[in-house]
Scaffold this motif. Structure first.
Motif, short mmCIF file in Angstrom:
data_model
loop_
_atom_site.label_atom_id
_atom_site.label_comp_id
_atom_site.label_asym_id
_atom_site.label_seq_id
_atom_site.Cartn_x
_atom_site.Cartn_y
_atom_site.Cartn_z
N ASP A 116 2.47 26.03 -6.58
CA ASP A 116 2.90 27.40 -6.28
C ASP A 116 3.82 27.49 -5.07
O ASP A 116 4.70 28.35 -5.03
N LEU A 117 3.60 26.65 -4.08
CA LEU A 117 4.43 26.66 -2.88
C LEU A 117 4.65 25.23 -2.43
O LEU A 117 3.70 24.51 -2.14
N TRP A 118 5.91 24.83 -2.37
CA TRP A 118 6.27 23.48 -1.93
C TRP A 118 7.11 23.62 -0.67
O TRP A 118 8.12 24.35 -0.67
N GLN A 119 6.73 22.95 0.39
CA GLN A 119 7.36 23.15 1.69
C GLN A 119 7.83 21.84 2.30
O GLN A 119 7.32 20.77 1.97
N LEU A 120 8.76 21.96 3.23
CA LEU A 120 9.15 20.83 4.06
C LEU A 120 8.16 20.77 5.22
O LEU A 120 7.95 21.77 5.91
N HIS A 121 7.58 19.63 5.43
CA HIS A 121 6.53 19.47 6.43
C HIS A 121 7.12 19.20 7.81
O HIS A 121 8.04 18.41 7.96
N ASP A 122 6.60 19.88 8.81
CA ASP A 122 6.87 19.60 10.21
C ASP A 122 8.35 19.67 10.59
O ASP A 122 8.90 18.75 11.17
N ILE A 123 8.96 20.79 10.27
CA ILE A 123 10.33 21.05 10.74
C ILE A 123 10.16 21.77 12.08
O ILE A 123 10.25 22.98 12.17
N SER A 124 9.89 20.99 13.12
CA SER A 124 9.50 21.56 14.40
C SER A 124 10.51 21.33 15.52
O SER A 124 10.24 21.63 16.67
N SER A 125 11.67 20.81 15.17
CA SER A 125 12.70 20.60 16.19
C SER A 125 14.07 20.78 15.55
O SER A 125 14.22 20.75 14.32
N GLU A 126 15.06 20.95 16.40
CA GLU A 126 16.42 21.10 15.90
C GLU A 126 16.89 19.84 15.17
O GLU A 126 17.58 19.92 14.15
N ASP A 127 16.48 18.67 15.67
CA ASP A 127 16.86 17.41 15.02
C ASP A 127 16.32 17.35 13.59
O ASP A 127 17.02 16.96 12.66
N ARG A 128 15.06 17.75 13.40
CA ARG A 128 14.47 17.72 12.06
C ARG A 128 15.13 18.77 11.17
O ARG A 128 15.29 18.54 9.97
N TRP A 129 15.48 19.90 11.73
CA TRP A 129 16.19 20.91 10.97
C TRP A 129 17.52 20.36 10.49
O TRP A 129 17.88 20.52 9.31
N GLU A 130 18.24 19.69 11.35
CA GLU A 130 19.53 19.10 10.98
C GLU A 130 19.38 18.05 9.90
O GLU A 130 20.24 17.91 9.03
N GLN A 131 18.28 17.28 9.92
CA GLN A 131 18.06 16.25 8.90
C GLN A 131 17.97 16.85 7.51
O GLN A 131 18.42 16.24 6.54
N VAL A 132 17.36 17.99 7.38
CA VAL A 132 17.16 18.56 6.05
C VAL A 132 18.29 19.48 5.61
O VAL A 132 18.38 19.84 4.44
N MET A 133 19.11 19.90 6.52
CA MET A 133 20.22 20.78 6.18
C MET A 133 21.41 19.95 5.84
O MET A 133 22.18 19.83 5.20
#
Length: 133
Positions: A116-133
């Motif tokens: 029902d809900l699939w999420q990206l785990h532990d996007i807790s910093s700008e670096d991790r945000w950049e990795q997935v974007m």
């Protein structure tokens, strides 16, 4: 984030020392705004706990491929009670192929064809945000 953990031995009865340990771990986690995890290794007991939770109206089941054996433990019950729960899980992968592999593994472990809900785990910093974007 602080994580308090309690993992009672699967081969012995609980006693006051177990309660003290669990309570302290919970207090430290709550004080820091963290989370508290209980690890249960006895699969029959896991089945009983998960079934009882659903019977009591708890219908949001949250997992992640990063939580060892969590999806497998939920899957043992979810396969027969899928319509009663909202099933969430997460991936730690930061790329498409890795995420799809995690998704396939989660579907198999949870013994379902729908999450029902699939999420990206532990996007807790700008670096991790950049990795997935």
């Amino acid at each position: 984030m602080t994580t308090g953990r309690f993992a009672p031995t699967p081969s012995g009865d609980l006693h006051l020392g177990n309660l003290r340990t669990a309570l302290l771990a919970w207090c430290f986690a709550r004080h820091d705004g963290g989370r508290f995890l209980i690890r249960v290794e006895d699969l029959d007991l896991c089945d009983e706990i998960i079934s009882h939770a659903i019977d009591c109206g708890i219908n949001y089941l949250d997992n992640a491929e990063a939580y060892p054996t969590s999806e497998m433990k939920y899957g043992r019950i979810v396969k027969d009670r899928r319509s009663e729960v909202f099933l969430a899980t997460k991936t730690t992968a930061r790329d498409r192929d890795g995420a799809l592999a995690h998704l396939q593994g989660s579907l198999e472990a949870l013994q379902t064809d729908v999450i029902d809900l699939w999420q990206l785990h532990d996007i807790s910093s700008e670096d991790r945000w950049e990795q997935v974007m």
